[in-house]
Design an enzyme around this catalytic site. Sequence first.
Site, short mmCIF file in Angstrom:
data_model
loop_
_atom_site.label_atom_id
_atom_site.label_comp_id
_atom_site.label_asym_id
_atom_site.label_seq_id
_atom_site.Cartn_x
_atom_site.Cartn_y
_atom_site.Cartn_z
N GLU A 63 6.58 3.93 10.27
CA GLU A 63 7.45 2.79 10.62
C GLU A 63 8.92 3.16 10.45
OE1 GLU A 63 5.47 -0.07 8.11
OE2 GLU A 63 3.72 0.06 9.42
N GLU B 41 -1.58 9.85 8.28
CA GLU B 41 -1.70 8.50 8.82
C GLU B 41 -1.59 8.54 10.34
OE1 GLU B 41 -0.68 5.41 5.65
OE2 GLU B 41 1.18 5.90 6.65
N LYS C 262 5.02 -2.54 2.09
CA LYS C 262 5.97 -2.69 3.20
C LYS C 262 6.98 -3.81 2.85
CE LYS C 262 2.29 -1.18 6.24
NZ LYS C 262 1.93 -0.84 7.59
N HIS D 182 7.38 7.50 6.39
CA HIS D 182 6.35 6.61 6.94
C HIS D 182 6.61 6.42 8.45
CE1 HIS D 182 3.98 3.01 7.74
NE2 HIS D 182 3.29 3.33 6.67
N GLY E 86 -2.17 -0.57 10.64
CA GLY E 86 -2.00 -2.01 10.86
C GLY E 86 -2.72 -2.52 12.09
N SER F 104 -5.45 1.48 8.21
CA SER F 104 -6.49 0.44 8.17
C SER F 104 -7.63 0.77 7.22
CB SER F 104 -7.03 0.15 9.58
OG SER F 104 -5.99 -0.35 10.40
N ASN G 217 0.99 0.39 -0.09
CA ASN G 217 2.31 0.31 0.54
C ASN G 217 2.50 -1.15 0.95
OD1 ASN G 217 4.62 0.49 2.06
ND2 ASN G 217 3.66 1.52 3.80
#
Length: 250
Positions: A96, A166, A11, A94, A172, A212, A9
Amino acid sequence: MRKPIIAGNWKMNKTAAECRALVTELLPKVKGAKCDVVVCVPFTDIALAAELTKGSNIAVGAQNIAWADSGAFTGEISAAMLVEAGASYVIIGHSERRQYFGETDKSVNARLLQALKTGLKPIVCVGELLAEREGGLTEKVCRTQVVGAFEGVSAEQAAGVVIAYEPVWAIGTGKTATDEQANETIGYIRSVVKELYGEKVANGMRIQYGGSMNAKNVAGLMAQPEIDGGLIGGASLKAEDFSIIVAAAK
Ligand code: PEP
């Protein structure tokens, strides 16, 4: 046996020129992969990435999809646009998107139905916040997100969906869930899928870990029986790191 799937991904990283450099470096490094390999790139890189990976074992994905076919939805990108540009996968929900762009279980569901309608292979993300894990709510949160995402999805359609577990606190941050934590929660998610669709669909569904994951911790995570691959953020931006992760998924 479930074939592992490693998806990068990117991003909001990599201009077209940078995409060309990364994909060109990656192609020979992942050529012999024993897993499915996907790069989920920014919209503006999809056509280029598709052209560069044509005839290779790397598939291209998007990071979001509109829930409508077309129309007055400023800033959204339709399924037809993604397919024509060369995407075959799409990340949906996701954390985010949920955190910064108001994505809800309802909008995730609408986007998932749209992806399935148009033949794109969805990667649906679920996972708990740190406070939720600390409050013992991990399973409740994952159940709610999975049930919400799959509303109106048939068993036949569900069989083609990939789920990415996730934990939000691991994305991250450099903090990975332990191998056991990831395996346990993915096993729980599989049990929810079993309740919804039965054993065959649950046993066949690929459920990735994301958060991560990197060249150092991939082996331990991939050794867990429930973990069928990874959704990789930061480490997917370097060809060397991503290819080590791909090589560990077999
Ligand atoms: C992600 O973006 O889905 C992700 C897991 O990011 P990272 O690997 O950087 O934690």
